[in-house]
Scaffold this active site. Structure first.
Site, PDB file in Angstrom:
ATOM      1  N   GLN A   1      18.176  55.387 -20.822  1.00 48.29           N
ATOM      2  CA  GLN A   1      19.302  56.067 -21.457  1.00 48.29           C
ATOM      3  C   GLN A   1      20.578  56.034 -20.620  1.00 48.29           C
ATOM      4  O   GLN A   1      21.667  56.250 -21.164  1.00 48.29           O
ATOM      5  CB  GLN A   1      18.916  57.511 -21.788  1.00 48.29           C
ATOM      6  CG  GLN A   1      17.800  57.598 -22.818  1.00 48.29           C
ATOM      7  CD  GLN A   1      17.419  59.027 -23.146  1.00 48.29           C
ATOM      8  OE1 GLN A   1      16.590  59.629 -22.483  1.00 48.29           O
ATOM      9  NE2 GLN A   1      18.035  59.596 -24.168  1.00 48.29           N
TER      10      GLN A   1
ATOM     11  N   HIS B   1      17.029  43.972 -29.111  1.00 51.91           N
ATOM     12  CA  HIS B   1      17.573  42.613 -29.118  1.00 51.91           C
ATOM     13  C   HIS B   1      16.991  41.795 -30.274  1.00 51.91           C
ATOM     14  O   HIS B   1      17.632  40.888 -30.790  1.00 51.91           O
ATOM     15  CB  HIS B   1      17.307  41.930 -27.776  1.00 51.91           C
ATOM     16  CG  HIS B   1      18.081  42.553 -26.637  1.00 51.91           C
ATOM     17  ND1 HIS B   1      17.706  42.449 -25.316  1.00 51.91           N
ATOM     18  CD2 HIS B   1      19.218  43.300 -26.640  1.00 51.91           C
ATOM     19  CE1 HIS B   1      18.567  43.112 -24.549  1.00 51.91           C
ATOM     20  NE2 HIS B   1      19.497  43.636 -25.339  1.00 51.91           N
TER      21      HIS B   1
ATOM     22  N   ASP C   1      21.976  48.252 -23.042  1.00 52.72           N
ATOM     23  CA  ASP C   1      22.230  47.160 -22.088  1.00 52.72           C
ATOM     24  C   ASP C   1      23.100  47.634 -20.916  1.00 52.72           C
ATOM     25  O   ASP C   1      22.881  47.243 -19.778  1.00 52.72           O
ATOM     26  CB  ASP C   1      22.946  45.983 -22.770  1.00 52.72           C
ATOM     27  CG  ASP C   1      22.021  45.205 -23.702  1.00 52.72           C
ATOM     28  OD1 ASP C   1      20.839  45.590 -23.842  1.00 52.72           O
ATOM     29  OD2 ASP C   1      22.488  44.216 -24.310  1.00 52.72           O
TER      30      ASP C   1
ATOM     31  N   HIS D   1       9.396  57.206 -18.795  1.00 54.51           N
ATOM     32  CA  HIS D   1      10.162  57.829 -19.868  1.00 54.51           C
ATOM     33  C   HIS D   1      10.465  56.740 -20.914  1.00 54.51           C
ATOM     34  O   HIS D   1      11.603  56.342 -21.110  1.00 54.51           O
ATOM     35  CB  HIS D   1      11.440  58.480 -19.323  1.00 54.51           C
ATOM     36  CG  HIS D   1      12.065  59.497 -20.234  1.00 54.51           C
ATOM     37  ND1 HIS D   1      12.410  60.769 -19.823  1.00 54.51           N
ATOM     38  CD2 HIS D   1      12.434  59.438 -21.532  1.00 54.51           C
ATOM     39  CE1 HIS D   1      12.959  61.439 -20.822  1.00 54.51           C
ATOM     40  NE2 HIS D   1      12.992  60.650 -21.875  1.00 54.51           N
TER      41      HIS D   1
ATOM     42  N   ASN E   1       6.711  61.365 -19.617  1.00 50.04           N
ATOM     43  CA  ASN E   1       7.568  62.226 -20.408  1.00 50.04           C
ATOM     44  C   ASN E   1       7.120  62.195 -21.862  1.00 50.04           C
ATOM     45  O   ASN E   1       7.174  61.157 -22.519  1.00 50.04           O
ATOM     46  CB  ASN E   1       9.028  61.760 -20.347  1.00 50.04           C
ATOM     47  CG  ASN E   1       9.935  62.672 -21.185  1.00 50.04           C
ATOM     48  OD1 ASN E   1      10.130  63.827 -20.821  1.00 50.04           O
ATOM     49  ND2 ASN E   1      10.448  62.176 -22.309  1.00 50.04           N
ATOM     50  N   GLU E   2       6.637  63.332 -22.346  1.00 51.22           N
ATOM     51  CA  GLU E   2       6.384  63.543 -23.763  1.00 51.22           C
ATOM     52  C   GLU E   2       5.392  62.582 -24.415  1.00 51.22           C
ATOM     53  O   GLU E   2       5.779  61.696 -25.191  1.00 51.22           O
ATOM     54  CB  GLU E   2       7.708  63.507 -24.539  1.00 51.22           C
ATOM     55  CG  GLU E   2       8.675  64.583 -24.116  1.00 51.22           C
ATOM     56  CD  GLU E   2       9.905  64.660 -25.021  1.00 51.22           C
ATOM     57  OE1 GLU E   2      10.147  63.714 -25.779  1.00 51.22           O
ATOM     58  OE2 GLU E   2      10.608  65.681 -24.964  1.00 51.22           O
TER      59      GLU E   2
ATOM     60  N   ASN F   1       9.242  70.237 -22.150  1.00 52.41           N
ATOM     61  CA  ASN F   1      10.530  69.947 -22.776  1.00 52.41           C
ATOM     62  C   ASN F   1      10.621  70.798 -24.026  1.00 52.41           C
ATOM     63  O   ASN F   1       9.784  70.682 -24.931  1.00 52.41           O
ATOM     64  CB  ASN F   1      10.639  68.470 -23.154  1.00 52.41           C
ATOM     65  CG  ASN F   1      10.863  67.586 -21.937  1.00 52.41           C
ATOM     66  OD1 ASN F   1      10.994  68.088 -20.811  1.00 52.41           O
ATOM     67  ND2 ASN F   1      10.906  66.293 -22.155  1.00 52.41           N
TER      68      ASN F   1
ATOM     69  N   TYR G   1      13.185  72.378 -27.065  1.00 52.06           N
ATOM     70  CA  TYR G   1      14.499  72.318 -27.712  1.00 52.06           C
ATOM     71  C   TYR G   1      14.663  73.295 -28.868  1.00 52.06           C
ATOM     72  O   TYR G   1      15.747  73.831 -29.072  1.00 52.06           O
ATOM     73  CB  TYR G   1      14.764  70.899 -28.244  1.00 52.06           C
ATOM     74  CG  TYR G   1      15.086  69.892 -27.173  1.00 52.06           C
ATOM     75  CD1 TYR G   1      14.076  69.218 -26.485  1.00 52.06           C
ATOM     76  CD2 TYR G   1      16.405  69.621 -26.836  1.00 52.06           C
ATOM     77  CE1 TYR G   1      14.374  68.292 -25.501  1.00 52.06           C
ATOM     78  CE2 TYR G   1      16.716  68.683 -25.845  1.00 52.06           C
ATOM     79  CZ  TYR G   1      15.702  68.032 -25.183  1.00 52.06           C
ATOM     80  OH  TYR G   1      16.010  67.128 -24.201  1.00 52.06           O
TER      81      TYR G   1
ATOM     82  N   GLU H   1      13.274  69.821 -19.743  1.00 50.25           N
ATOM     83  CA  GLU H   1      14.404  69.446 -20.599  1.00 50.25           C
ATOM     84  C   GLU H   1      14.692  70.578 -21.559  1.00 50.25           C
ATOM     85  O   GLU H   1      13.764  71.229 -22.055  1.00 50.25           O
ATOM     86  CB  GLU H   1      14.107  68.207 -21.462  1.00 50.25           C
ATOM     87  CG  GLU H   1      14.272  66.889 -20.772  1.00 50.25           C
ATOM     88  CD  GLU H   1      13.958  65.712 -21.691  1.00 50.25           C
ATOM     89  OE1 GLU H   1      14.287  65.777 -22.903  1.00 50.25           O
ATOM     90  OE2 GLU H   1      13.387  64.734 -21.194  1.00 50.25           O
TER      91      GLU H   1
HETATM   92  C1  GBH Z   1      13.812  64.484 -25.576  1.00 52.56           C
HETATM   93  O1  GBH Z   1      12.803  64.560 -26.538  1.00 52.56           O
HETATM   94  C2  GBH Z   1      13.709  63.191 -24.822  1.00 52.56           C
HETATM   95  O2  GBH Z   1      12.851  63.328 -23.706  1.00 52.56           O
HETATM   96  C3  GBH Z   1      15.049  62.667 -24.367  1.00 52.56           C
HETATM   97  O3  GBH Z   1      14.921  61.362 -23.898  1.00 52.56           O
HETATM   98  C4  GBH Z   1      16.045  62.782 -25.498  1.00 52.56           C
HETATM   99  O4  GBH Z   1      17.288  62.235 -25.178  1.00 52.56           O
HETATM  100  C5  GBH Z   1      16.192  64.245 -25.838  1.00 52.56           C
HETATM  101  O5  GBH Z   1      14.961  64.707 -26.285  1.00 52.56           O
HETATM  102  C6  GBH Z   1      17.168  64.543 -26.952  1.00 52.56           C
HETATM  103  O6  GBH Z   1      16.699  64.044 -28.164  1.00 52.56           O
HETATM  104  O7  GBH Z   1      14.488  62.945 -36.248  1.00 52.56           O
HETATM  105  O8  GBH Z   1      12.133  62.759 -36.668  1.00 52.56           O
HETATM  106  O9  GBH Z   1      13.207  61.199 -35.191  1.00 52.56           O
HETATM  107  C7  GBH Z   1      12.813  65.755 -27.278  1.00 52.56           C
HETATM  108  C8  GBH Z   1      11.881  65.702 -28.458  1.00 52.56           C
HETATM  109  C9  GBH Z   1      11.322  64.587 -30.418  1.00 52.56           C
HETATM  110  C10 GBH Z   1      13.547  65.279 -30.126  1.00 52.56           C
HETATM  111  C11 GBH Z   1      11.765  63.642 -31.487  1.00 52.56           C
HETATM  112  C12 GBH Z   1      14.006  64.339 -31.185  1.00 52.56           C
HETATM  113  C13 GBH Z   1      13.401  63.214 -33.160  1.00 52.56           C
HETATM  114  C14 GBH Z   1      12.814  63.657 -34.431  1.00 52.56           C
HETATM  115  N1  GBH Z   1      12.372  64.790 -29.464  1.00 52.56           N
HETATM  116  N2  GBH Z   1      12.948  64.142 -32.145  1.00 52.56           N
HETATM  117  S1  GBH Z   1      13.191  62.551 -35.736  1.00 52.56           S
END
Ligand code: GBH
Length: 507
Positions: A39, A59, A72, A142, A186-187, A329, A331, A399
């Protein structure tokens, strides 16, 4: 239901009013920020780095990304790492969580060939942090698997655990003298469900019947092998810790009915229990109710054995207890119903195995990401549950963060509100005796947000992706977070006088 939400809001508000300016984070609480290699790094083919599954996927098929961009160059941290560390100093961070690119270190994926330039880059990054007393927290994986390993099946191939162990040994050998906190994966949910069971992440396998479960089992064994290897070969001399990070959003019942409570439990098990239970529970293995349900459905669907591949007794023992801490993590949250809010899902699949609906109430604030809403006290709800279920291990929130659109610019009040709410929820955890040791904000800076490209921004620092220098500029939230770290408390009156950032003495 409405009444419940109102009531809980009132309670949160009263608590907030009483404790403002009083409750503090302990001095040794680790405040940090997080990023991930693909990222931010860029330099996708520089200095001997091998191709990863995101390079390969994008790609080959650029249209899978919302704004048809890629990683990239990303934030070009490969060339801007000193500026990254300067930002950490500006914020006064205690720690920084970042990930290593497996194919930058091992271009073929296997440990036959170690790339010296890759090792040198991470050495420089780590040494620059240590110079300013910033604790590095290193994630080994990750999401950017070497494409050559994906060609062999990636996490669907049980040998992934050996390949990962070999890679982990190279990491510990090279960085373990200075890095004392390692996170293997990670996750797992996002790797396995989104990448193998679905088409939401590379390698977009969409193998709905078994992809998630097969990947999950092999990933957990890979984690455990690396953990035991660290314990045996490195911990005695290096003295660090090795853990895993699981995405744990909160899933509560939509009503108090027994059906909805069971639905919420099944949702928790299917979303993160299948990864957490084998490691952190005292019995080991996959969670019982979920595993019974998949076995039952599989039989009905004509399978001769469960689509969930159970652990052997030996594997169960290997995985059980294999973590020094629980990285979370977190959110957001949803309310789960046994009957309402259901969507059409593939059959068979993890989603069909859970067979529940979920919803976010209208009064929870929304972000730039469709999935991300501000749910009241949800870090506490999640960690309280984990504490009780898994005997209160050491926790790190690895996170937590909020997205805005690029257009929102630097005055990101939505993010400020979110971080302040998170801080209250963290303090509630500490008051409750939860063994919570630290918190990493996602993210230090704007970065490549996977399938969302550069549309959704999570940074405390804004990054200008149209500028070749990838200039970083602090948002209002950066100043607010800095103030919280410095005073170890949340001050709701605080407003930055200007958005001019400096480095405080001692940083
Ligand atoms: C994190 O995942 C990641 O570790 C990190 O890399 C990322 O940048 C960050 O979240 C912010 O997103 O709309 O159905 O595709 C958190 C868990 C699970 C959140 C998948 C986003 C997408 C659901 N993520 N979700 S969907």
């Amino acid at each position: 239901m409405k009444l419940l939400v109102v009531l809980s809001l009132v309670i949160v508000a009263i608590q907030g009013a009483n404790v403002r300016h009083q409750r503090q984070f302990p001095d040794d609480f680790l405040f940090g920020a997080a990023t991930a290699a693909y990222q931010i790094e860029g330099a996708w083919n520089e200095d001997g780095k091998g191709e990863n599954i995101w390079d390969h996927m994008i790609h080959t098929n650029p249209n899978v990304i919302r704004d048809v961009t890629n990683g990239d160059v990303a934030a070009d941290s490969y060339h801007n790492y000193k500026r990254d560390v300067e930002m950490m100093r500006e914020l006064g961070l205690d720690a920084y969580r970042f990930s290593l690119s497996w194919p930058r270190i091992l271009p073929t994926g296997m440990a036959n060939e170690v790339n010296p330039a890759g090792i040198a880059f991470y050495n420089n990054y780590i040494d620059e942090m240590l110079k300013y007393n910033i604790t590095p927290m290193v994630t080994l994986y990750h999401w950017d698997l070497p494409q050559k390993l994906q060609d062999l099946g990636g996490f669907a191939n049980p040998l992934i655990s050996d390949w990962f162990e070999d890679y982990a040994r190279v990491v510990f050998e090279n960085f373990g003298d200075r890095v004392k906190m390692f996170i293997t994966f990670n996750e797992p949910r996002e790797i396995c469900y989104q990448g193998y069971g679905g088409d939401l992440k590379a390698p977009i396998l969409n193998s709905t019947a078994m992809g998630t479960y097969l990947c999950g089992k092999h990933l957990l064994i890979a984690h455990a092998k690396a953990y035991h290897m660290y314990n045996k070969e490195f911990k005695p001399t290096q003295g660090g810790q090795c853990g895993i990070t699981i995405s744990v959003n909160w899933f509560g019942p939509a009503t108090d009915s027994a059906e909805d409570q069971m639905a919420a439990e099944i949702k928790r098990q299917g979303e993160w229990g299948i990864y957490a239970h084998p490691i952190f529970s005292s019995e080991g293995g996959f969670p019982k109710e979920f595993s019974e349900r998949v076995a039952e459905k599989s039989a009905q669907q004509g399978y001769r054995r469960s689509r969930l591949p159970e652990f052997t007794e030996e594997e169960k023992t290997l995985v059980k207890g294999a973590s020094d801490f629980f990285g979370v993590n977190h959110y957001t949250a949803r309310l789960v119903s046994a009957t309402l809010y259901k969507e059409a899902v593939p059959v068979p699949s993890l989603l069909d195995d859970m067979d529940v609906g979920h919803n976010a109430p209208d009064d929870w604030a929304t972000s730039a990401s469709s999935w991300l809403v501000l749910a009241p006290n949800s870090i506490f709800n999640a960690l309280k549950h984990l504490k009780e279920r898994y005997n209160n291990p050491n926790f790190y929130v690895t996170e937590n963060g909020w997205s805005t659109y690029y257009e929102t610019g630097l005055m990101d009040d939505g993010r400020v509100t979110y971080y302040r709410a998170s801080m209250e929820s963290l303090l509630n955890c500490l008051d409750d005796g939860i063994n919570l040791k630290g918190y990493m904000a996602w993210s230090l800076m704007d970065n490549f947000e996977w399938m969302q490209g550069y549309v959704e921004r999570f940074g405390l620092y804004q990054v200008d992706f149209s500028d070749p220098a990838r200039t970083r500029t602090p948002r209002k939230s950066a100043f607010v977070y800095k103030h919280i770290i410095k005073h170890r408390a949340v001050d709701y009156e605080y407003e930055p006088e200007s958005l001019v950032m400096t480095i405080d003495e001692g940083h």
